[in-house]
Design a protein around this motif. Structure first.
Motif, PDB file in Angstrom:
ATOM      1  N   GLU A   8      30.740  43.460  40.416  1.00 31.20           N
ATOM      2  CA  GLU A   8      31.654  42.360  40.099  1.00 31.20           C
ATOM      3  C   GLU A   8      31.712  42.057  38.601  1.00 31.20           C
ATOM      4  O   GLU A   8      32.625  41.373  38.143  1.00 31.20           O
ATOM      5  N   GLN A   9      30.740  42.569  37.824  1.00 29.68           N
ATOM      6  CA  GLN A   9      30.737  42.335  36.387  1.00 29.68           C
ATOM      7  C   GLN A   9      31.769  43.189  35.656  1.00 29.68           C
ATOM      8  O   GLN A   9      32.142  42.872  34.523  1.00 29.68           O
ATOM      9  N   ILE A  10      32.209  44.283  36.285  1.00 34.33           N
ATOM     10  CA  ILE A  10      33.122  45.197  35.597  1.00 34.33           C
ATOM     11  C   ILE A  10      34.379  45.476  36.408  1.00 34.33           C
ATOM     12  O   ILE A  10      35.161  46.355  36.059  1.00 34.33           O
ATOM     13  N   ALA A  11      34.577  44.731  37.493  1.00 37.30           N
ATOM     14  CA  ALA A  11      35.748  44.972  38.337  1.00 37.30           C
ATOM     15  C   ALA A  11      36.228  43.673  38.966  1.00 37.30           C
ATOM     16  O   ALA A  11      35.442  42.756  39.214  1.00 37.30           O
ATOM     17  N   ASP A  12      37.526  43.608  39.208  1.00 38.08           N
ATOM     18  CA  ASP A  12      38.099  42.534  40.021  1.00 38.08           C
ATOM     19  C   ASP A  12      38.020  42.991  41.474  1.00 38.08           C
ATOM     20  O   ASP A  12      38.485  44.087  41.813  1.00 38.08           O
ATOM     21  N   ILE A  13      37.431  42.175  42.324  1.00 41.19           N
ATOM     22  CA  ILE A  13      37.200  42.555  43.719  1.00 41.19           C
ATOM     23  C   ILE A  13      37.826  41.492  44.612  1.00 41.19           C
ATOM     24  O   ILE A  13      37.354  40.357  44.660  1.00 41.19           O
ATOM     25  N   VAL A  14      38.905  41.854  45.286  1.00 39.57           N
ATOM     26  CA  VAL A  14      39.619  40.890  46.125  1.00 39.57           C
ATOM     27  C   VAL A  14      39.908  41.505  47.487  1.00 39.57           C
ATOM     28  O   VAL A  14      40.061  42.726  47.612  1.00 39.57           O
ATOM     29  N   ARG A  15      39.978  40.666  48.494  1.00 45.25           N
ATOM     30  CA  ARG A  15      40.387  41.132  49.803  1.00 45.25           C
ATOM     31  C   ARG A  15      41.900  41.309  49.809  1.00 45.25           C
ATOM     32  O   ARG A  15      42.626  40.653  49.057  1.00 45.25           O
ATOM     33  N   GLY A  16      42.370  42.234  50.663  1.00 39.62           N
ATOM     34  CA  GLY A  16      43.800  42.451  50.779  1.00 39.62           C
ATOM     35  C   GLY A  16      44.515  41.205  51.290  1.00 39.62           C
ATOM     36  O   GLY A  16      43.894  40.181  51.591  1.00 39.62           O
TER      37      GLY A  16
END
Length: 203
Positions: A8-16
């Motif tokens: 999560e420190q280097i990426a955007d992480i979202v549910r569809g």
């Protein structure tokens, strides 16, 4: 660990996108991706009943934004069985993942590096082993987004040693040495109740 960072420190992480029942149709403008069908990075539609949504539905839904469309190098992770993942090989402007798919999109600085790691042999084994562990802990329920967010991966400086580890032949030793290089405590042939794991990881 100083050699690792959380995903999560280097990426955007979202549910569809969370489509409601009345927003899904047998035909439409956009295919709803509810599971990952992957052939060498090519995302294919379901062989079962494929559902769609329409431009009209999305235009009147204030929660929707173009960021839900699949972009090249997005890492898509299925949170439900069968737990699987794929790195998109191109933009898919007419495919939209539903809420059972996690969209992991590296930030500008790390986007290419993140793909480099997860296309390496070590990176693949790392993600697959972690998904297997998360699935076991979920006991048939969806994997938690928080689990994926907290997934430990090597920082850029550690990548050089990982590339060297990739040259090793023995898969078990390769994975063992990979995690050791990341600062994990690793146990071989770990016994837990009636289960025996080839490798167990401890922070």
């Amino acid at each position: 660990n100083k050699n690792t960072i959380h995903l999560e420190q280097i990426a955007d992480i979202v549910r569809g996108f969370p489509f409601s029942e009345n927003e899904r149709f047998d035909n439409g403008d956009y295919a709803i991706i509810s599971s990952i069908n992957n052939t060498n990075g090519e995302i294919t539609l379901s062989s079962n009943r494929q559902l769609f949504c329409t431009k009209e539905v999305l235009n009147r839904n204030e929660r929707f934004s173009p960021s839900y469309f699949i972009k090249k190098n997005d890492i898509l992770i299925s949170l439900i069985k069968p737990y699987s993942w794929v790195i998109a090989n191109k933009d898919y402007d007419n495919y939209i993942p539903n809420h059972n798919i996690l969209i992991t999109r590296g930030t500008d600085k790390y986007r290419d590096w993140l793909v480099q790691f997860f296309t390496s042999n070590t990176g693949k084994k790392h993600l697959e082993s972690q998904l297997e562990y998360f699935a076991y802990r979920a006991k048939g329920n969806p994997i938690s987004r928080n689990d994926i967010c907290s997934l430990a991966i090597p920082n850029e400086k550690t990548m050089e040693s990982i590339e060297n580890i990739d040259q090793q032949i023995d898969v078990k030793e390769k994975i063992y040495n990979s995690f050791k290089s990341l600062g994990w405590n690793v146990s071989k042939d770990f016994n837990y109740k009636e289960h025996i794991f080839d490798l167990a990881l401890f922070n």
